[in-house]
Design a protein around this motif. Structure first.
Motif, PDB file in Angstrom:
ATOM      1  N   ASP A 130       0.851  -1.184   0.000  1.00 16.55           N
ATOM      2  CA  ASP A 130       0.000   0.000   0.000  1.00 16.55           C
ATOM      3  C   ASP A 130       0.888   1.236   0.000  1.00 16.55           C
ATOM      4  N   ALA A 131       0.872   1.981  -1.083  1.00 16.07           N
ATOM      5  CA  ALA A 131       1.737   3.157  -1.200  1.00 16.07           C
ATOM      6  C   ALA A 131       1.380   4.239  -0.193  1.00 16.07           C
ATOM      7  N   HIS A 132       0.142   4.231   0.326  1.00 16.11           N
ATOM      8  CA  HIS A 132      -0.266   5.249   1.283  1.00 16.11           C
ATOM      9  C   HIS A 132       0.344   5.023   2.665  1.00 16.11           C
ATOM     10  N   SER A 133       0.585   3.769   3.022  1.00 19.74           N
ATOM     11  CA  SER A 133       1.004   3.478   4.401  1.00 19.74           C
ATOM     12  C   SER A 133       2.346   2.780   4.535  1.00 19.74           C
ATOM     13  N   LEU A 134       2.817   2.090   3.485  1.00 21.37           N
ATOM     14  CA  LEU A 134       3.997   1.246   3.639  1.00 21.37           C
ATOM     15  C   LEU A 134       5.256   2.063   3.955  1.00 21.37           C
ATOM     16  N   LEU A 135       5.472   3.149   3.235  1.00 20.58           N
ATOM     17  CA  LEU A 135       6.678   3.940   3.473  1.00 20.58           C
ATOM     18  C   LEU A 135       6.636   4.593   4.847  1.00 20.58           C
ATOM     19  N   ASP A 136       5.439   4.931   5.332  1.00 22.01           N
ATOM     20  CA  ASP A 136       5.324   5.429   6.709  1.00 22.01           C
ATOM     21  C   ASP A 136       5.740   4.345   7.697  1.00 22.01           C
ATOM     22  N   TRP A 137       5.283   3.113   7.447  1.00 23.55           N
ATOM     23  CA  TRP A 137       5.649   1.995   8.334  1.00 23.55           C
ATOM     24  C   TRP A 137       7.158   1.803   8.348  1.00 23.55           C
ATOM     25  N   ILE A 138       7.783   1.875   7.181  1.00 20.09           N
ATOM     26  CA  ILE A 138       9.238   1.700   7.109  1.00 20.09           C
ATOM     27  C   ILE A 138       9.942   2.819   7.869  1.00 20.09           C
ATOM     28  N   GLY A 139       9.495   4.066   7.676  1.00 19.72           N
ATOM     29  CA  GLY A 139      10.103   5.180   8.401  1.00 19.72           C
ATOM     30  C   GLY A 139       9.973   5.025   9.901  1.00 19.72           C
ATOM     31  N   GLU A 140       8.823   4.566  10.348  1.00 21.24           N
ATOM     32  CA  GLU A 140       8.611   4.348  11.786  1.00 21.24           C
ATOM     33  C   GLU A 140       9.514   3.241  12.317  1.00 21.24           C
ATOM     34  N   ARG A 141       9.695   2.164  11.547  1.00 23.85           N
ATOM     35  CA  ARG A 141      10.552   1.070  12.004  1.00 23.85           C
ATOM     36  C   ARG A 141      12.029   1.508  12.033  1.00 23.85           C
ATOM     37  N   ILE A 142      12.421   2.368  11.097  1.00 23.96           N
ATOM     38  CA  ILE A 142      13.796   2.879  11.127  1.00 23.96           C
ATOM     39  C   ILE A 142      14.014   3.685  12.392  1.00 23.96           C
ATOM     40  N   GLU A 143      13.082   4.559  12.715  1.00 27.61           N
ATOM     41  CA  GLU A 143      13.214   5.367  13.931  1.00 27.61           C
ATOM     42  C   GLU A 143      13.179   4.489  15.176  1.00 27.61           C
ATOM     43  N   GLU A 144      12.326   3.477  15.159  1.00 30.69           N
ATOM     44  CA  GLU A 144      12.253   2.546  16.289  1.00 30.69           C
ATOM     45  C   GLU A 144      13.579   1.802  16.464  1.00 30.69           C
ATOM     46  N   THR A 145      14.162   1.396  15.346  1.00 32.04           N
ATOM     47  CA  THR A 145      15.447   0.694  15.393  1.00 32.04           C
ATOM     48  C   THR A 145      16.534   1.591  15.963  1.00 32.04           C
ATOM     49  N   LEU A 146      16.595   2.822  15.494  1.00 35.62           N
ATOM     50  CA  LEU A 146      17.609   3.756  15.984  1.00 35.62           C
ATOM     51  C   LEU A 146      17.381   4.091  17.449  1.00 35.62           C
ATOM     52  N   GLY A 147      16.125   4.251  17.830  1.00 37.56           N
ATOM     53  CA  GLY A 147      15.807   4.616  19.203  1.00 37.56           C
ATOM     54  C   GLY A 147      16.163   3.546  20.212  1.00 37.56           C
ATOM     55  N   ALA A 148      16.269   2.289  19.769  1.00 33.96           N
ATOM     56  CA  ALA A 148      16.605   1.196  20.678  1.00 33.96           C
ATOM     57  C   ALA A 148      18.108   1.071  20.925  1.00 33.96           C
ATOM     58  N   LEU A 149      18.918   1.871  20.237  1.00 32.77           N
ATOM     59  CA  LEU A 149      20.373   1.766  20.354  1.00 32.77           C
ATOM     60  C   LEU A 149      20.912   2.769  21.367  1.00 32.77           C
TER      61      LEU A 149
END
Length: 393
Positions: A130-149
């Motif tokens: 879904d082009a409306h939501s997928l890139l948002d999900w990826i951006g959120e997971r990147i931030e989540e990954t960085l925030g856990a470090l």
């Protein structure tokens, strides 16, 4: 995956060959990193021998790399002739990168270290992206990954490697995705969209090329200089390493072996995508909506007859693709993988080897066929590895 534009340049056109001092220093530093990365535990003298650099140059570069936290020294090895040798290895967390894959039925975001170990991972499956939501999900997971470090380790994450097919929108029509979504993916620039969601450097790679690179890195030493790689995923992803170089082509989407024509029993010609892929497996089972997507742990229980039919047809198609490829490239090793279970990937690889050995071709010595190790994670792992490789190696 499908059609690409033609790009031509004069092979004898002048190139920027001159090197400034700082450029030479960076090149030598990457040479030393390669020597260490592919020969863990190597000594200072060993690095000098492998790289061809003077011992004094190697020593100076090692000090810089150590100051930057990229390498670590072990205990000196004593008891041998000459001076004690200190083993040198990459520091696992000296460099980190995020690998992202966007495919037709799956998205992946993972964090990889310099030892090619997955530190964190997030997966999402869907009937179509879904082009409306997928890139948002990826951006959120990147931030989540960085925030856990921890803060010091967070500073080591500089890159995102994005693995994506050449024509994501075109392939979505085979999955009965809405026309609106197909049109959006044909217009959208995933790299530019992700750049708005993260300050990290983003490099885009073809999904098959990235997966191929991940399997090259996963091989035990000595690695062959040339391999052919096929991944039975939504379509048939592929990659080629020739003489130590990833064959990306002028558009970055070279080695599209899945678009080679094959002749299935009772029909053809047909692109290999439509025989040796999970799209073909869904159709063999009896419909495009069944198991969309297949979970990686799927074993085929309850569908053994259809699974056997698909494996046999896929192996024949892959054998044709491999024969045509290795006849040109003289590649000694072929790696076969799938986005299914490790057991099914091994069965597929074994059947491909059998088909190659039974080809009625004189003077053809079949290459060795091996099952891949990274499966559904191969493209995301390879994208992160390529980002690290190009920055440090």
């Amino acid at each position: 995956m499908f059609k690409s534009q033609q790009h031509t340049r004069d092979v004898f056109a002048p190139a920027k060959l001159g090197m400034r001092h700082n450029t030479l220093r960076k090149a030598n530093s990457k040479t030393v990193m390669r020597a260490i990365g592919f020969n863990p535990g190597v000594s200072n003298a060993g690095i000098s021998r492998i790289s061809g650099l003077a011992p004094q140059t190697v020593s100076a570069i090692l000090l810089d790399l150590e100051d930057n936290g990229l390498i670590m020294r072990g205990d000196a090895v004593r008891g041998k002739r000459g001076q004690p040798a200190t083993p040198i290895s990459l520091h696992p967390h000296g460099g980190l990168a995020i690998g992202v894959e966007i495919s037709w039925t799956r998205a992946e975001v993972l964090l990889l270290n310099l030892h090619a170990e997955v530190v964190q991972s997030h997966s999402l499956t869907y009937a179509y992206p879904d082009a409306h939501s997928l890139l948002d999900w990826i951006g959120e997971r990147i931030e989540e990954t960085l925030g856990a470090l921890p803060p010091q380790r967070r500073k080591k994450v500089l890159d995102v490697g994005l693995a994506i097919p050449a024509d994501l929108g075109g392939g979505m029509s085979e999955l009965y995705a809405p026309e609106e979504q197909i049109a959006l993916w044909r217009e959208i620039n995933p790299k530019a969209e992700l750049a708005r969601k993260t300050p990290l450097d983003i490099t885009v790679f073809n999904d098959g090329n990235a997966a191929c690179w991940s399997e090259l890195i996963a091989l035990s030493t000595p690695r062959p200089a040339s391999i052919v790689y096929l991944l039975a995923s939504d379509f048939l992803a592929a990659g080629i390493v020739g003489d130590g170089e990833l064959w990306e082509g002028p558009t970055g989407h070279g080695a599209d072996l899945g678009s080679m024509l094959v002749h299935p029993e009772g029909g053809g010609p047909l692109e290999a995508h439509y025989t040796a892929s999970l799209l073909a497996l869904r159709k063999t089972i009896g419909g495009n909506e069944i198991f969309a997507p297949f979970p990686p742990e799927w074993t085929g229980e309850g569908y053994e007859e259809q699974l056997n039919t698909w494996i046999a047809a896929s192996a024949r198609a892959m054998a044709s693709v491999i024969f045509n490829t290795v006849t040109v490239l003289e590649t000694p090793l072929v790696i076969i993988d799938s986005s299914l279970s490790r057991e099914l990937s091994q069965r597929l690889a074994t059947e491909v080897q059998t088909c190659l050995e039974s080809l009625p071709v004189r003077r053809f010595v079949p290459p060795r066929v091996s099952a891949g190790k990274n499966g559904a994670l191969a493209s995301a792992i390879g994208a992160a590895e390529l980002a690290l490789y190009r920055r440090y190696f």
